[in-house]
Design an enzyme around this catalytic site. Structure first.
Site, short mmCIF file in Angstrom:
data_model
loop_
_atom_site.label_atom_id
_atom_site.label_comp_id
_atom_site.label_asym_id
_atom_site.label_seq_id
_atom_site.Cartn_x
_atom_site.Cartn_y
_atom_site.Cartn_z
N ASP A 12 -1.85 0.55 -8.59
CA ASP A 12 -0.98 -0.57 -8.20
C ASP A 12 0.47 -0.38 -8.62
O ASP A 12 1.18 -1.34 -8.88
CB ASP A 12 -1.49 -1.91 -8.77
N HIS A 40 -3.49 -0.61 -0.76
CA HIS A 40 -2.04 -0.52 -0.77
C HIS A 40 -1.53 -1.73 -0.03
O HIS A 40 -2.04 -2.06 1.04
CB HIS A 40 -1.55 0.69 0.02
P1 GDP Z 1 -0.43 0.97 -4.83
O1 GDP Z 1 -1.84 0.62 -5.08
O2 GDP Z 1 0.16 1.86 -5.89
O3 GDP Z 1 -0.16 1.49 -3.48
O4 GDP Z 1 0.38 -0.36 -5.01
P2 GDP Z 1 0.82 -1.35 -3.87
O5 GDP Z 1 1.53 -0.61 -2.81
O6 GDP Z 1 -0.32 -2.20 -3.52
O7 GDP Z 1 1.91 -2.17 -4.65
C1 GDP Z 1 1.63 -3.25 -5.44
C2 GDP Z 1 2.46 -4.44 -5.00
O8 GDP Z 1 3.80 -4.30 -5.37
C3 GDP Z 1 2.46 -4.69 -3.52
O9 GDP Z 1 2.28 -6.07 -3.32
C4 GDP Z 1 3.85 -4.23 -3.05
O10 GDP Z 1 4.32 -4.95 -1.93
C5 GDP Z 1 4.65 -4.55 -4.25
N1 GDP Z 1 5.81 -3.72 -4.48
C6 GDP Z 1 5.94 -2.37 -4.38
N2 GDP Z 1 7.17 -2.00 -4.82
C7 GDP Z 1 7.81 -3.13 -5.20
C8 GDP Z 1 9.09 -3.40 -5.77
O11 GDP Z 1 9.89 -2.51 -6.05
N3 GDP Z 1 9.36 -4.72 -6.03
C9 GDP Z 1 8.51 -5.72 -5.78
N4 GDP Z 1 8.87 -6.97 -6.08
N5 GDP Z 1 7.29 -5.51 -5.28
C10 GDP Z 1 6.95 -4.23 -4.99
#
Ligand code: GDP
Length: 431
Positions: A12, A40
């Site tokens: 995440d 994601h």
């Molecule tokens: P993954 O499992 O590593 O792919 O994580 P995700 O892509 O699900 O990211 C976790 C959450 O953080 C998601 O709801 C994204 O939309 C959000 N997100 C990612 N980068 C940022 C950021 O720089 N700022 C904010 N506020 N949210 C982010």
């Protein structure tokens, strides 16, 4: 050339967003491990999507999205994901599924549920997506590769053989009804219809693509600390989350991976059990960060469960970046720290009275207490900023402090969930 986008921490970290962003200039995006147990989250012009199986490149029409052989392929979930995105107006993506990818069987999911129930308090906190039983069977050589769906006679015999042992466990350990072999065969035939348009020899396709100079992104799931070998075993996932495994799970030579972008979140979060040294234990304080965290809060994309949250952990992140073989750190979700007067950062672990900056094995990790340094906050909304110099001084100091402690160059800073919420930065650590 191949670039990997992987996680430094417990997952995440925002890999989906970074992959989606880098996919603008890529030709092929490959998922190489894990299954539908994590998600994601991607926000773009079509809406907000939680992808569990499809790579984060499916929103572009110039990319090919690949499910590599290393993935735990849940066919109905994949099928529904494709239906979901196309139903919301996303053009039908080009998808390829490796003919060597193995299938998550209905009984993998069932066994995952039954075993977590049996373990009671000692349960792993599994998402119950069948991942552990799936990988166990894969290495026990009783898994089913997608290509086996096309050899019906052998398939029937194998189903019979495999069910002999599965049904004994089902009946005698879990006191459940046995699985009917014909029913299972019919289900697999339905699975075949679902995947048929996409099945291909992915490794050979990638070989050709690389020779033609195409850009390939490997998209990791979860992060270093959930890696089966190098993570917080046994509270890990059942596949390797390291970029190195990208070569195996996609079917490409390891030397093709030229850039390893390790995504590292500006604070910590984790799902499931296991040691979490810099966890915020105060309920109210944790809830504050959880609610402002991420995009819409720190709740699992697959399960909706509240994530455990904590302060940034330099010990775990340095280790996480090292094992990935990081060439670039993408430092994400820093915008959500805007409310804090002060930000504790975990710079060491105290274990049996001694302070270390080396991430230890699990039984020592469980004894570790965080050693914090406190940095001043910046109390400013930084969304929309595109240049590093325009960030508040204390925010830059936070980033530079973290970079020095982890020892890997932070070259990207993500300050919002959208593709263009990104700040590129020169790092003196980058050769
Ligand atoms: P993954 O499992 O590593 O792919 O994580 P995700 O892509 O699900 O990211 C976790 C959450 O953080 C998601 O709801 C994204 O939309 C959000 N997100 C990612 N980068 C940022 C950021 O720089 N700022 C904010 N506020 N949210 C982010």
């Amino acid at each position: 050339m191949v670039k990997a986008v992987v996680g430094a921490n417990w997952g995440d970290e925002g890999k989906g967003k970074i992959t989606d962003m880098l996919a603008q200039d890529a030709d092929i995006i490959v998922r190489f491990q894990g299954g539908a147990n994590a998600g994601h989250t991607i926000k773009n012009k079509y809406g907000k999507f939680a992808l569990h199986t499809l790579p984060s490149g499916v929103f572009y029409d110039h990319t090919t999205s690949i499910i590599g052989n290393g993935v735990a392929l849940n066919i109905p979930i994949l099928f529904n994901e494709i239906k979901d995105i196309t139903g919301k107006g996303v053009p039908m993506p080009k998808i390829m599924i490796s003919d060597r990818a193995q299938i998550v069987m209905p009984y993998h999911i069932l066994f995952d549920q039954l075993e977590e129930k049996r373990l009671g308090k000692a349960a792993f906190g599994s998402t119950k997506s069948g991942i552990a039983p799936f990988y166990s069977d894969k290495y026990a050589k009783i898994g089913f590769q997608v290509n086996e769906l096309y050899d019906e006679e052998s398939l029937k015999q194998k189903i019979k053989r495999v069910l002999e042992t599965k049904n004994i466990i089902l009946e005698h350990l879990y006191h459940e009804k046995p699985i009917d072999e014909n029913e299972l065969f019919n289900t697999l035939m339905e699975y075949r219809t679902m995947v048929d348009p996409y099945v291909a020899d992915v490794a050979s396709f990638l070989d050709k693509a690389l020779k033609e100079g195409k850009t390939v992104l490997l998209e990791g799931q979860l992060g270093t600390l959930k890696d089966t070998d190098h993570g917080i075993y046994p509270m890990v996932t059942s596949s390797n989350t390291l970029a190195a495994y990208g070569a195996v799970g996609a079917g490409i030579p390891p030397y093709e991976i030229k850039q390893i972008i390790t995504v590292c979140k500006a604070y910590s979060s984790a799902v499931g059990g296991g040691a979490f040294v810099s966890e915020i234990l105060d309920k109210e304080e944790a809830n504050r960060l959880r609610t402002i965290g991420g995009d819409g809060g720190e709740f699992g994309a697959t399960t909706g469960r509240p994530r455990r949250v904590g302060w940034f952990d330099c010990v775990a992140s340095r280790y996480g970046c090292r094992l990935q073989g990081t060439t670039d750190v993408a430092f994400t979700v820093i915008d959500v720290l805007k409310e804090y007067d002060e930000l504790p950062v975990c710079v060491g672990y105290e274990i049996d009275g001694k302070v270390t900056t080396d991430f230890p094995v699990t039984h020592l990790l469980e004894k570790a207490k965080p050693v914090y340094e406190t940095l001043p906050g910046w109390k400013t909304d930084i969304t929309g900023i595109r240049k590093y110099e325009d960030l508040p001084e204390n925010c830059r100091k936070y980033i530079e402090f973290v970079e020095e402690k982890i020892g890997y160059p932070i070259t990207m800073i993500s300050n919002g969930p959208s593709r263009d919420d990104i700040i590129y930065r020169e790092s003196k650590l980058k050769k």
